[in-house]
Motif scaffolding. Structure first.
Motif, PDB file in Angstrom:
ATOM      1  N   ASP A  66       0.864  -1.180   0.000  1.00  0.00           N
ATOM      2  CA  ASP A  66       0.000   0.000   0.000  1.00  0.00           C
ATOM      3  C   ASP A  66       0.903   1.234   0.000  1.00  0.00           C
ATOM      4  N   VAL A  67       0.873   1.991  -1.099  1.00  0.00           N
ATOM      5  CA  VAL A  67       1.757   3.165  -1.214  1.00  0.00           C
ATOM      6  C   VAL A  67       0.989   4.472  -1.043  1.00  0.00           C
ATOM      7  N   ARG A  68      -0.247   4.394  -0.570  1.00  0.00           N
ATOM      8  CA  ARG A  68      -1.084   5.603  -0.511  1.00  0.00           C
ATOM      9  C   ARG A  68      -0.499   6.696   0.390  1.00  0.00           C
ATOM     10  N   LEU A  69       0.246   6.331   1.421  1.00  0.00           N
ATOM     11  CA  LEU A  69       0.786   7.323   2.342  1.00  0.00           C
ATOM     12  C   LEU A  69       2.179   7.801   1.956  1.00  0.00           C
ATOM     13  N   SER A  70       2.698   7.313   0.845  1.00  0.00           N
ATOM     14  CA  SER A  70       4.059   7.667   0.443  1.00  0.00           C
ATOM     15  C   SER A  70       4.059   8.927  -0.419  1.00  0.00           C
ATOM     16  N   SER A  71       5.000   9.834  -0.131  1.00  0.00           N
ATOM     17  CA  SER A  71       5.163  11.029  -0.963  1.00  0.00           C
ATOM     18  C   SER A  71       6.006  10.727  -2.197  1.00  0.00           C
ATOM     19  N   ASP A  72       6.687   9.570  -2.193  1.00  0.00           N
ATOM     20  CA  ASP A  72       7.513   9.143  -3.330  1.00  0.00           C
ATOM     21  C   ASP A  72       7.224   7.669  -3.619  1.00  0.00           C
ATOM     22  N   PRO A  73       6.057   7.382  -4.204  1.00  0.00           N
ATOM     23  CA  PRO A  73       5.673   5.980  -4.407  1.00  0.00           C
ATOM     24  C   PRO A  73       6.653   5.199  -5.279  1.00  0.00           C
ATOM     25  N   MET A  74       7.200   5.804  -6.318  1.00  0.00           N
ATOM     26  CA  MET A  74       8.141   5.083  -7.180  1.00  0.00           C
ATOM     27  C   MET A  74       9.422   4.746  -6.429  1.00  0.00           C
ATOM     28  N   GLY A  75       9.874   5.660  -5.593  1.00  0.00           N
ATOM     29  CA  GLY A  75      11.058   5.364  -4.787  1.00  0.00           C
ATOM     30  C   GLY A  75      10.792   4.244  -3.801  1.00  0.00           C
ATOM     31  N   LEU A  76       9.593   4.245  -3.215  1.00  0.00           N
ATOM     32  CA  LEU A  76       9.231   3.174  -2.282  1.00  0.00           C
ATOM     33  C   LEU A  76       9.187   1.830  -2.995  1.00  0.00           C
ATOM     34  N   ILE A  77       8.612   1.811  -4.200  1.00  0.00           N
ATOM     35  CA  ILE A  77       8.528   0.563  -4.960  1.00  0.00           C
ATOM     36  C   ILE A  77       9.919   0.056  -5.319  1.00  0.00           C
ATOM     37  N   GLN A  78      10.807   0.952  -5.675  1.00  0.00           N
ATOM     38  CA  GLN A  78      12.191   0.551  -5.979  1.00  0.00           C
ATOM     39  C   GLN A  78      12.829  -0.109  -4.766  1.00  0.00           C
ATOM     40  N   THR A  79      12.575   0.441  -3.572  1.00  0.00           N
ATOM     41  CA  THR A  79      13.104  -0.149  -2.337  1.00  0.00           C
ATOM     42  C   THR A  79      12.506  -1.533  -2.098  1.00  0.00           C
ATOM     43  N   LEU A  80      11.198  -1.670  -2.350  1.00  0.00           N
ATOM     44  CA  LEU A  80      10.528  -2.961  -2.160  1.00  0.00           C
ATOM     45  C   LEU A  80      11.098  -4.014  -3.108  1.00  0.00           C
ATOM     46  N   ILE A  81      11.321  -3.619  -4.349  1.00  0.00           N
ATOM     47  CA  ILE A  81      11.874  -4.555  -5.330  1.00  0.00           C
ATOM     48  C   ILE A  81      13.270  -5.019  -4.901  1.00  0.00           C
ATOM     49  N   ALA A  82      14.055  -4.097  -4.366  1.00  0.00           N
ATOM     50  CA  ALA A  82      15.421  -4.438  -3.952  1.00  0.00           C
ATOM     51  C   ALA A  82      15.435  -5.433  -2.798  1.00  0.00           C
ATOM     52  N   ARG A  83      14.336  -5.508  -2.045  1.00  0.00           N
ATOM     53  CA  ARG A  83      14.278  -6.427  -0.905  1.00  0.00           C
ATOM     54  C   ARG A  83      13.957  -7.855  -1.319  1.00  0.00           C
ATOM     55  N   HIS A  84      13.574  -8.062  -2.574  1.00  0.00           N
ATOM     56  CA  HIS A  84      13.219  -9.400  -3.060  1.00  0.00           C
ATOM     57  C   HIS A  84      14.269  -9.905  -4.041  1.00  0.00           C
ATOM     58  N   ASP A  85      14.474 -11.205  -4.026  1.00  0.00           N
ATOM     59  CA  ASP A  85      15.329 -11.841  -5.019  1.00  0.00           C
ATOM     60  C   ASP A  85      14.452 -12.212  -6.207  1.00  0.00           C
ATOM     61  N   LEU A  86      14.521 -11.458  -7.246  1.00  0.00           N
ATOM     62  CA  LEU A  86      13.671 -11.668  -8.420  1.00  0.00           C
ATOM     63  C   LEU A  86      14.397 -12.353  -9.566  1.00  0.00           C
ATOM     64  N   ARG A  87      15.599 -12.805  -9.326  1.00  0.00           N
ATOM     65  CA  ARG A  87      16.371 -13.430 -10.394  1.00  0.00           C
ATOM     66  C   ARG A  87      15.647 -14.666 -10.936  1.00  0.00           C
ATOM     67  N   GLU A  88      15.342 -14.650 -12.227  1.00  0.00           N
ATOM     68  CA  GLU A  88      14.692 -15.759 -12.945  1.00  0.00           C
ATOM     69  C   GLU A  88      13.319 -16.102 -12.364  1.00  0.00           C
ATOM     70  N   ALA A  89      12.655 -15.132 -11.734  1.00  0.00           N
ATOM     71  CA  ALA A  89      11.363 -15.373 -11.101  1.00  0.00           C
ATOM     72  C   ALA A  89      10.211 -14.874 -11.968  1.00  0.00           C
ATOM     73  N   VAL A  90       9.068 -15.554 -11.829  1.00  0.00           N
ATOM     74  CA  VAL A  90       7.808 -15.040 -12.361  1.00  0.00           C
ATOM     75  C   VAL A  90       7.272 -14.077 -11.304  1.00  0.00           C
ATOM     76  N   VAL A  91       7.043 -12.827 -11.692  1.00  0.00           N
ATOM     77  CA  VAL A  91       6.751 -11.776 -10.712  1.00  0.00           C
ATOM     78  C   VAL A  91       5.415 -11.109 -11.011  1.00  0.00           C
ATOM     79  N   ARG A  92       4.704 -10.785  -9.957  1.00  0.00           N
ATOM     80  CA  ARG A  92       3.535  -9.924 -10.093  1.00  0.00           C
ATOM     81  C   ARG A  92       3.625  -8.815  -9.051  1.00  0.00           C
ATOM     82  N   LEU A  93       3.182  -7.622  -9.433  1.00  0.00           N
ATOM     83  CA  LEU A  93       3.250  -6.447  -8.577  1.00  0.00           C
ATOM     84  C   LEU A  93       1.832  -5.959  -8.324  1.00  0.00           C
TER      85      LEU A  93
END
Length: 409
Positions: free
Chosen positions: A290-317
């Motif tokens: 939930d990014v509704r309270l974020s003033s920088d939603p794209m920056g928050l999403i970038q941080t969230l992506i960095a916390r996951h190992d997405l190498r060779e993964a099927v991903v949904r956002l």
């Protein structure tokens, strides 16, 4: 004696992938072939005496020639190593039409040496390098086999289920009584046992499954029960072991946490021990926030992506956002961020926009919710629906509602 226990190969599943330009094959089909290769390589390295596949070779009952060719190549590899193969037919293997061949019947028709196709209730004695093995085969059974009989023509669904279960149980009990006590014996069953934890597989009609009791499988002289049909790996009993190896690959996001693999079974005397061998199945990852309270939603999403190992993964956002944030959440940029993180396939990007319309319905504060008539509630809904409805459309819908309400007793 050792044997490799596999089930639910489902060759032909092609969701969440693309065509591989180097081979012309779908990348998800290659995933399933790779897992089968991994399992067979493990079995051959362990010098197994038999490869047992407990049903559901293909995704569909009519696999295309490419799928059949690739499976046949794997069977030939095992047979070239001198290891026999036992294949039980599952619900994805049998033909829906009476008299038509099932998807693995070709091995019987060609008389391939060392390959046994078990498509009916029977006791098989399979010669192996460590001696004969008795296998009581219980393939997928259908109610149709009874419904076509004259004496069952007018039977109810419940009566057919009862009779089918009774006949299966009688087969197991009577066949177990005929086992040679000097030879090891196992049961191979494609179906559901009571107490099994069902996975998230979507292609299965588990609500219509005929469920057999575990007690009927615990027959004297039976060392192991090799199960298939349920994708989630699990052991239901220990004496004898009743084991679902699960499917070799993940079908969808419902199986994201399930380990995938095969089972190595060792029989000494009339006792069996087993071990699950996990395979490197394709990871499925969901990033949800939930990014509704974020003033920088794209920056928050970038941080969230960095916390996951997405190498060779099927991903949904999956995101929750305000209407004001939607223009900032550009799908092309989100896809680039996921791709840069090494994702194999981006299955979906969904943005659930915060709905605030209900708080702005004019006059609703003056109307107690409990006093709203169905007609008035419908009128309010239609007038404030987004996108707006034309006045003529609203009038027509309300007129239809008036006719329905007037017609009530």
């Amino acid at each position: 004696m050792k044997f490799l226990h596999l089930a639910d190969l489902h060759l032909g599943v092609e969701n969440y992938g693309r065509v591989d330009p180097a081979t012309g094959l779908h990348t998800r089909f290659l995933d399933y072939l790779d897992r089968l290769d991994d399992a067979l390589a493990f079995g051959l390295a362990e010098q197994v005496d038999l490869v047992l596949i407990a049903g559901d070779i293909y995704k569909t009952r009519a696999p295309n020639p490419t799928h059949q060719r690739e499976f046949a190549r794997r069977i030939n590899r095992v047979r070239s190593a001198g290891v026999p193969v036992f294949i039980l037919t599952g619900n994805h293997d049998i033909s829906p039409a009476l008299g038509k061949a099932h998807s693995v019947a070709i091995f019987d028709a060609l008389g391939v040496e060392g390959v046994t196709i078990a498509d009916r209730l029977a006791l098989h004695v399979i010669p192996t390098a460590s001696g004969p093995l008795q296998i009581m085969a219980i393939p997928w059974v259908t109610r149709h086999m009874l419904m076509t009989r004259e004496e069952m023509r007018n039977a109810s669904f419940v009566q057919i289920d009862y009779e089918l279960r009774r006949r299966l149980e009688r087969f197991v009990i009577e066949t177990a009584a005929k086992l040679d006590p000097a030879l090891p014996a196992i049961i191979a069953f494609h179906g559901s046992l009571d107490g099994a934890e069902v996975g998230a597989e979507r292609a299965m009609t588990l609500g219509q499954d005929l469920v057999l009791p575990r007690s009927v499988m615990a027959q004297p002289g039976v060392a192991y029960v090799a199960l298939g049909h349920i994708h989630k790996h699990q052991a239901l009993a220990h004496d004898p072991p009743m084991v679902y190896p699960g499917s070799l690959e993940r079908v969808d996001f419902g199986e994201f946490a399930d380990p995938k693999g095969c089972v190595l079974v060792t029989i000494e005397g009339n006792q069996a021990r087993w071990q699950f061998h996990q395979l490197p199945a394709r990871p499925f990852v969901t990033i949800q926030h939930d990014v509704r309270l974020s003033s920088d939603p794209m920056g928050l999403i970038q941080t969230l992506i960095a916390r996951h190992d997405l190498r060779e993964a099927v991903v949904r956002l999956n995101l929750q956002a305000t209407r004001e944030q939607v223009p900032l959440l550009r799908e092309d940029l989100l896809r680039t961020m996921l791709s840069d993180a090494g994702s194999f396939v981006i299955a979906a990007i969904t943005i659930d926009v915060e709905r605030t319309g209900r708080r702005r319905i004019a006059g609703l504060e003056q109307e107690l919710v409990g006093s709203l008539t169905p007609r008035r509630a419908l009128e309010l809904y239609l007038k404030h629906k987004q996108p707006p409805l034309a006045p003529a459309r609203i009038a027509a819908l309300l007129a239809a509602a008036d006719e329905l309400i007037a017609g009530e007793p």
